[in-house]
Design a protein around this motif. Structure first.
Motif, PDB file in Angstrom:
ATOM      1  N   LEU A  10       0.833  -1.195   0.000  1.00 13.00           N
ATOM      2  CA  LEU A  10       0.000   0.000   0.000  1.00 13.00           C
ATOM      3  C   LEU A  10       0.873   1.252   0.000  1.00 13.00           C
ATOM      4  CD1 LEU A  10      -2.883   1.293   0.387  1.00 13.00           C
ATOM      5  CD2 LEU A  10      -2.394   1.231   2.835  1.00 13.00           C
ATOM      6  N   VAL A  11       0.543   2.202  -0.867  1.00 16.97           N
ATOM      7  CA  VAL A  11       1.200   3.511  -0.897  1.00 16.97           C
ATOM      8  C   VAL A  11       0.123   4.592  -0.946  1.00 16.97           C
ATOM      9  CG1 VAL A  11       3.356   2.689  -1.962  1.00 16.97           C
ATOM     10  CG2 VAL A  11       1.463   3.458  -3.416  1.00 16.97           C
ATOM     11  N   LYS A  12       0.529   5.839  -0.717  1.00 18.58           N
ATOM     12  CA  LYS A  12      -0.428   6.953  -0.676  1.00 18.58           C
ATOM     13  C   LYS A  12      -1.248   7.090  -1.955  1.00 18.58           C
ATOM     14  CE  LYS A  12       1.592  10.011   2.730  1.00 18.58           C
ATOM     15  NZ  LYS A  12       1.997  11.367   3.039  1.00 18.58           N
ATOM     16  N   THR A  33      -8.552   3.414   8.528  1.00 17.32           N
ATOM     17  CA  THR A  33      -7.650   3.021   9.608  1.00 17.32           C
ATOM     18  C   THR A  33      -6.348   2.382   9.134  1.00 17.32           C
ATOM     19  OG1 THR A  33      -9.609   2.635  10.970  1.00 17.32           O
ATOM     20  CG2 THR A  33      -7.538   1.739  11.791  1.00 17.32           C
ATOM     21  N   VAL A  34      -6.359   1.721   8.006  1.00 20.23           N
ATOM     22  CA  VAL A  34      -5.200   0.923   7.603  1.00 20.23           C
ATOM     23  C   VAL A  34      -3.906   1.739   7.564  1.00 20.23           C
ATOM     24  CG1 VAL A  34      -5.462   1.127   5.077  1.00 20.23           C
ATOM     25  CG2 VAL A  34      -4.377  -0.889   6.064  1.00 20.23           C
ATOM     26  N   THR A  35      -3.954   2.986   7.095  1.00 22.04           N
ATOM     27  CA  THR A  35      -2.711   3.765   7.011  1.00 22.04           C
ATOM     28  C   THR A  35      -2.129   4.051   8.396  1.00 22.04           C
ATOM     29  OG1 THR A  35      -3.964   5.823   6.840  1.00 22.04           O
ATOM     30  CG2 THR A  35      -3.229   4.817   4.774  1.00 22.04           C
ATOM     31  N   GLN A  36      -2.993   4.213   9.402  1.00 21.12           N
ATOM     32  CA  GLN A  36      -2.503   4.397  10.773  1.00 21.12           C
ATOM     33  C   GLN A  36      -1.790   3.139  11.251  1.00 21.12           C
ATOM     34  OE1 GLN A  36      -5.696   5.721  13.349  1.00 21.12           O
ATOM     35  NE2 GLN A  36      -6.557   6.918  11.662  1.00 21.12           N
ATOM     36  N   ASP A  37      -2.368   1.974  10.966  1.00 21.90           N
ATOM     37  CA  ASP A  37      -1.740   0.719  11.372  1.00 21.90           C
ATOM     38  C   ASP A  37      -0.403   0.515  10.665  1.00 21.90           C
ATOM     39  OD1 ASP A  37      -3.806   0.197  13.085  1.00 21.90           O
ATOM     40  OD2 ASP A  37      -4.660  -1.449  11.910  1.00 21.90           O
ATOM     41  N   VAL A  38      -0.323   0.883   9.405  1.00 24.70           N
ATOM     42  CA  VAL A  38       0.927   0.765   8.654  1.00 24.70           C
ATOM     43  C   VAL A  38       1.959   1.732   9.220  1.00 24.70           C
ATOM     44  CG1 VAL A  38       2.007   1.138   6.389  1.00 24.70           C
ATOM     45  CG2 VAL A  38      -0.141  -0.153   6.557  1.00 24.70           C
ATOM     46  N   ARG A  39       1.559   2.967   9.456  1.00 23.57           N
ATOM     47  CA  ARG A  39       2.474   3.982   9.984  1.00 23.57           C
ATOM     48  C   ARG A  39       3.018   3.584  11.356  1.00 23.57           C
ATOM     49  NH1 ARG A  39      -0.440   8.033   8.818  1.00 23.57           N
ATOM     50  NH2 ARG A  39      -1.650   8.108  10.710  1.00 23.57           N
ATOM     51  N   ARG A  40       2.179   2.988  12.178  1.00 29.23           N
ATOM     52  CA  ARG A  40       2.595   2.566  13.525  1.00 29.23           C
ATOM     53  C   ARG A  40       3.338   1.222  13.503  1.00 29.23           C
ATOM     54  NH1 ARG A  40      -3.316   3.952  15.717  1.00 29.23           N
ATOM     55  NH2 ARG A  40      -2.974   6.135  16.213  1.00 29.23           N
ATOM     56  N   THR A  53      -7.014  -0.206 -14.833  1.00 29.98           N
ATOM     57  CA  THR A  53      -7.606   1.029 -14.305  1.00 29.98           C
ATOM     58  C   THR A  53      -6.858   1.614 -13.111  1.00 29.98           C
ATOM     59  OG1 THR A  53      -9.023  -0.112 -12.728  1.00 29.98           O
ATOM     60  CG2 THR A  53      -9.918   0.226 -14.952  1.00 29.98           C
ATOM     61  N   SER A  54      -5.940   0.883 -12.541  1.00 29.19           N
ATOM     62  CA  SER A  54      -5.240   1.249 -11.305  1.00 29.19           C
ATOM     63  C   SER A  54      -6.171   1.290 -10.093  1.00 29.19           C
ATOM     64  CB  SER A  54      -4.491   2.572 -11.440  1.00 29.19           C
ATOM     65  OG  SER A  54      -3.437   2.419 -12.353  1.00 29.19           O
ATOM     66  N   LYS A  55      -7.393   0.796 -10.232  1.00 35.31           N
ATOM     67  CA  LYS A  55      -8.350   0.753  -9.127  1.00 35.31           C
ATOM     68  C   LYS A  55      -7.912  -0.307  -8.114  1.00 35.31           C
ATOM     69  CE  LYS A  55     -13.316   0.133  -8.424  1.00 35.31           C
ATOM     70  NZ  LYS A  55     -14.591  -0.034  -9.140  1.00 35.31           N
ATOM     71  N   VAL A  56      -8.082  -0.017  -6.821  1.00 35.55           N
ATOM     72  CA  VAL A  56      -7.800  -1.005  -5.784  1.00 35.55           C
ATOM     73  C   VAL A  56      -8.901  -2.064  -5.856  1.00 35.55           C
ATOM     74  CG1 VAL A  56      -7.612  -1.441  -3.319  1.00 35.55           C
ATOM     75  CG2 VAL A  56      -6.549   0.586  -4.307  1.00 35.55           C
ATOM     76  N   ALA A  57      -8.477  -3.281  -6.184  1.00 34.77           N
ATOM     77  CA  ALA A  57      -9.423  -4.386  -6.341  1.00 34.77           C
ATOM     78  C   ALA A  57      -9.532  -5.234  -5.081  1.00 34.77           C
ATOM     79  CB  ALA A  57      -8.998  -5.258  -7.523  1.00 34.77           C
ATOM     80  N   GLY A  58      -8.521  -5.166  -4.226  1.00 35.83           N
ATOM     81  CA  GLY A  58      -8.538  -5.937  -2.997  1.00 35.83           C
ATOM     82  C   GLY A  58      -7.321  -5.613  -2.156  1.00 35.83           C
ATOM     83  N   PHE A  59      -7.292  -6.158  -0.955  1.00 39.41           N
ATOM     84  CA  PHE A  59      -6.160  -5.916  -0.053  1.00 39.41           C
ATOM     85  C   PHE A  59      -6.117  -6.993   1.014  1.00 39.41           C
ATOM     86  CE2 PHE A  59      -9.484  -4.335   2.609  1.00 39.41           C
ATOM     87  CZ  PHE A  59      -9.006  -4.404   3.912  1.00 39.41           C
TER      88      PHE A  59
END
Length: 169
Positions: A10-12, A33-40, A53-59
């Motif tokens: 994951l990136v910005k 919330t996910v970016t907070q968990d990654v940052r921490r 399309t560069s669309k987020v299809a899943g994670f």
């Protein structure tokens, strides 16, 4: 599958605001919330990006974890050292955008997570998955995960069991 999606950290620039998998808890976590968990450094997040399309299809997310040996099903626990806990990696969240339903993307995300864990230079006996509901638990059990004795929505897969799955996949 690999020609339609790229799985990457994951990136910005990954747009999360319009992600919807049909489960509000998962959607809210990924959007807010996910970016907070990654940052921490509580979790690492990997996204499947649609190549066209560069669309987020899943994670999915991965975190270090452990579980008390007493919660591992006895058939599995009998073969383990008598340490109080079993070292593991947790698949905490996994979601597939509803626009990509029926394409095998959930399975591709799961196998990418398994491969990431199995090839990581860390000691971990197993992969755990936190299923959000019974339907998710059924998904994981189809791939050999076993429910913990005291937490049936937390499922367990020894890495030694996962490795042959990767070669079959």
């Amino acid at each position: 599958m690999s020609d339609r999606f790229a799985i990457e950290p994951l990136v910005k620039s990954h747009r999360r605001s319009d992600f919807t998998c049909g489960n509000e808890r998962i959607d809210r976590y990924f959007r807010e919330t996910v970016t907070q968990d990654v940052r921490r450094n509580y979790a690492k997040c990997f996204v499947a990006r649609a190549v066209d399309t560069s669309k987020v299809a899943g994670f999915y997310t991965l975190s270090s974890s452990n579980v008390p040996l007493t919660e591992v099903p006895e058939a599995l626990a009998a073969r383990l050292p008598r340490y109080p806990t079993v070292p593991a990696v947790m698949i905490g969240w996994l979601g597939r955008h509803i626009d990509y339903r029926g394409l095998g993307l959930g399975e591709a995300l799961l196998f990418d997570a398994i491969e990431t864990v199995a090839t990581a230079p860390i000691g971990a006996h197993a992969i755990f998955a936190d299923a959000i509901d019974e339907q998710a638990a059924i998904f994981y059990t189809a791939y050999g995960f076993t429910p913990l004795t005291k937490r049936p929505l937390t499922l367990y897969l020894p890495i030694a069991t996962a490795l042959p799955l990767l070669s079959e996949h």
